[in-house]
Design a protein around this motif. Structure first.
Motif, short mmCIF file in Angstrom:
data_model
loop_
_atom_site.label_atom_id
_atom_site.label_comp_id
_atom_site.label_asym_id
_atom_site.label_seq_id
_atom_site.Cartn_x
_atom_site.Cartn_y
_atom_site.Cartn_z
N SER A 4 -32.43 19.42 32.95
CA SER A 4 -33.26 18.50 32.19
C SER A 4 -32.37 17.47 31.50
O SER A 4 -31.15 17.66 31.37
CB SER A 4 -34.06 19.26 31.13
OG SER A 4 -33.21 19.70 30.09
N GLY A 6 -32.22 16.85 28.43
CA GLY A 6 -31.61 17.48 27.25
C GLY A 6 -30.38 18.30 27.61
O GLY A 6 -29.38 18.27 26.90
N ASP A 33 -35.25 13.55 35.37
CA ASP A 33 -36.58 13.86 34.82
C ASP A 33 -37.69 12.93 35.29
O ASP A 33 -38.77 13.41 35.60
CB ASP A 33 -36.51 13.89 33.29
CG ASP A 33 -35.62 15.00 32.81
OD1 ASP A 33 -36.13 16.08 32.48
OD2 ASP A 33 -34.39 14.79 32.78
N ALA A 40 -42.81 16.44 31.38
CA ALA A 40 -41.92 16.28 30.23
C ALA A 40 -42.09 17.47 29.28
O ALA A 40 -43.16 18.08 29.22
CB ALA A 40 -42.26 14.98 29.50
N GLU A 42 -42.40 19.37 25.55
CA GLU A 42 -43.06 19.04 24.28
C GLU A 42 -42.07 18.26 23.43
O GLU A 42 -40.88 18.52 23.53
CB GLU A 42 -43.48 20.33 23.55
CG GLU A 42 -44.48 21.16 24.32
CD GLU A 42 -45.86 20.53 24.40
OE1 GLU A 42 -46.17 19.65 23.57
OE2 GLU A 42 -46.62 20.90 25.31
N TRP A 44 -43.56 15.40 24.25
CA TRP A 44 -43.96 14.29 25.10
C TRP A 44 -45.12 14.66 26.03
O TRP A 44 -45.98 13.85 26.29
CB TRP A 44 -42.77 13.78 25.93
CG TRP A 44 -41.70 13.22 25.08
CD1 TRP A 44 -41.59 11.93 24.63
CD2 TRP A 44 -40.60 13.91 24.52
NE1 TRP A 44 -40.49 11.79 23.85
CE2 TRP A 44 -39.85 13.01 23.76
CE3 TRP A 44 -40.15 15.23 24.60
CZ2 TRP A 44 -38.70 13.35 23.08
CZ3 TRP A 44 -39.00 15.60 23.92
CH2 TRP A 44 -38.30 14.66 23.18
N TYR A 45 -45.12 15.89 26.54
CA TYR A 45 -46.17 16.30 27.47
C TYR A 45 -47.53 16.20 26.79
O TYR A 45 -47.76 16.75 25.73
CB TYR A 45 -45.94 17.74 27.95
CG TYR A 45 -46.97 18.16 28.98
CD1 TYR A 45 -46.85 17.75 30.30
CD2 TYR A 45 -48.05 18.94 28.63
CE1 TYR A 45 -47.79 18.11 31.26
CE2 TYR A 45 -48.99 19.32 29.57
CZ TYR A 45 -48.86 18.90 30.88
OH TYR A 45 -49.79 19.26 31.81
N GLU A 87 -44.61 9.82 30.30
CA GLU A 87 -44.10 10.83 29.37
C GLU A 87 -42.65 11.19 29.71
O GLU A 87 -41.82 11.35 28.81
CB GLU A 87 -44.99 12.08 29.41
CG GLU A 87 -46.35 11.84 28.82
CD GLU A 87 -47.37 12.90 29.19
OE1 GLU A 87 -48.52 12.75 28.74
OE2 GLU A 87 -47.04 13.87 29.91
N GLU A 88 -42.36 11.31 30.99
CA GLU A 88 -40.98 11.60 31.42
C GLU A 88 -40.05 10.46 31.01
O GLU A 88 -38.95 10.70 30.53
CB GLU A 88 -40.92 11.77 32.94
CG GLU A 88 -41.57 13.03 33.45
CD GLU A 88 -40.65 14.25 33.39
OE1 GLU A 88 -39.58 14.17 32.77
OE2 GLU A 88 -41.03 15.26 33.97
N TYR A 91 -39.37 10.55 27.30
CA TYR A 91 -38.43 11.62 27.00
C TYR A 91 -37.00 11.19 27.30
O TYR A 91 -36.10 11.30 26.46
CB TYR A 91 -38.82 12.86 27.81
CG TYR A 91 -37.79 13.96 27.87
CD1 TYR A 91 -37.21 14.48 26.71
CD2 TYR A 91 -37.41 14.51 29.08
CE1 TYR A 91 -36.28 15.51 26.77
CE2 TYR A 91 -36.48 15.54 29.15
CZ TYR A 91 -35.92 16.03 27.99
OH TYR A 91 -35.00 17.05 28.05
N GLU A 94 -35.57 8.62 24.88
CA GLU A 94 -35.07 9.19 23.63
C GLU A 94 -33.71 9.86 23.82
O GLU A 94 -32.82 9.74 22.98
CB GLU A 94 -36.07 10.19 23.05
CG GLU A 94 -35.63 10.67 21.68
CD GLU A 94 -36.75 11.32 20.90
OE1 GLU A 94 -36.49 12.41 20.36
OE2 GLU A 94 -37.85 10.75 20.83
N VAL A 95 -33.52 10.53 24.95
CA VAL A 95 -32.24 11.19 25.23
C VAL A 95 -31.13 10.14 25.38
O VAL A 95 -30.03 10.31 24.84
CB VAL A 95 -32.36 12.10 26.47
CG1 VAL A 95 -30.98 12.59 26.91
CG2 VAL A 95 -33.27 13.28 26.18
#
Length: 166
Positions: A4, A6, A33, A40, A42, A44-45, A87-88, A91, A94-95
């Motif tokens: 992922s 993350g 992702d 994605a 949570e 985001w999902y 959503e992906e 996510y 943000e990463v």
């Protein structure tokens, strides 16, 4: 890699911690992702669509059903698939921001070139297809952001290829 975003961020942080950042370095991180399966984590999902239908998931089985016509690609279904994809992207955005924050905290962002780009787009039923078999604008037109130390931000419309930046 099937890690992922993350997990890749954690590995990138480990690599940065092991480097001497006062010397030139190269770090390549390829986030998978925003590819099938679109799911994605949570929180985001579920954040981009109010109505999730259990028959429409962001997985390869759903794409196969859409491609072969066993699942109808109506506006609601396409909207759900786009929501999973968005959503992906949110996510991963943000990463990537966290990684840039790390470079800032380490004091190296202002002297580090950074390239963020998509590897391909998605069709989502455009041209009657849900795959990557053709050369359509939807697949070729991808985000491309290049940060160069000391350069003023600018936008341009010229077409570029990854080979232009090797």
């Amino acid at each position: 890699s099937e890690e992922s975003a993350g997990e890749l961020l954690d590995r990138a942080r480990e690599r940065l911690d092991a480097l001497r950042l006062d010397e030139p370095f190269f770090l390549y991180v390829h986030f998978m992702d925003p590819h099938v399966d679109y799911q994605a984590p949570e929180p985001w999902y579920g954040s981009w669509a109010d109505d999730y239908d259990s028959t429409v998931r962001g997985d390869s089985a759903t794409l196969t059903q859409l491609q072969d016509g066993t699942l109808t690609a109506d506006d609601a279904t396409v909207g759900r698939m786009l929501a999973f994809y968005d959503e992906e992207i949110a996510y991963v955005d943000e990463v990537v921001g966290s990684l840039l924050d790390d470079l800032t905290s380490a004091g190296v962002l202002e002297t580090t070139a950074v390239l963020v780009m998509g590897d391909h787009g998605e069709q989502f039923g455009d041209h009657g297809d849900w795959s990557h078999k053709h050369v359509w604008e939807e697949l070729l037109h991808v985000p491309f952001v290049l940060w160069l130390p000391g350069q003023e931000p600018a936008a341009f419309d010229a077409r570029v290829q990854t080979v232009d930046f090797t």
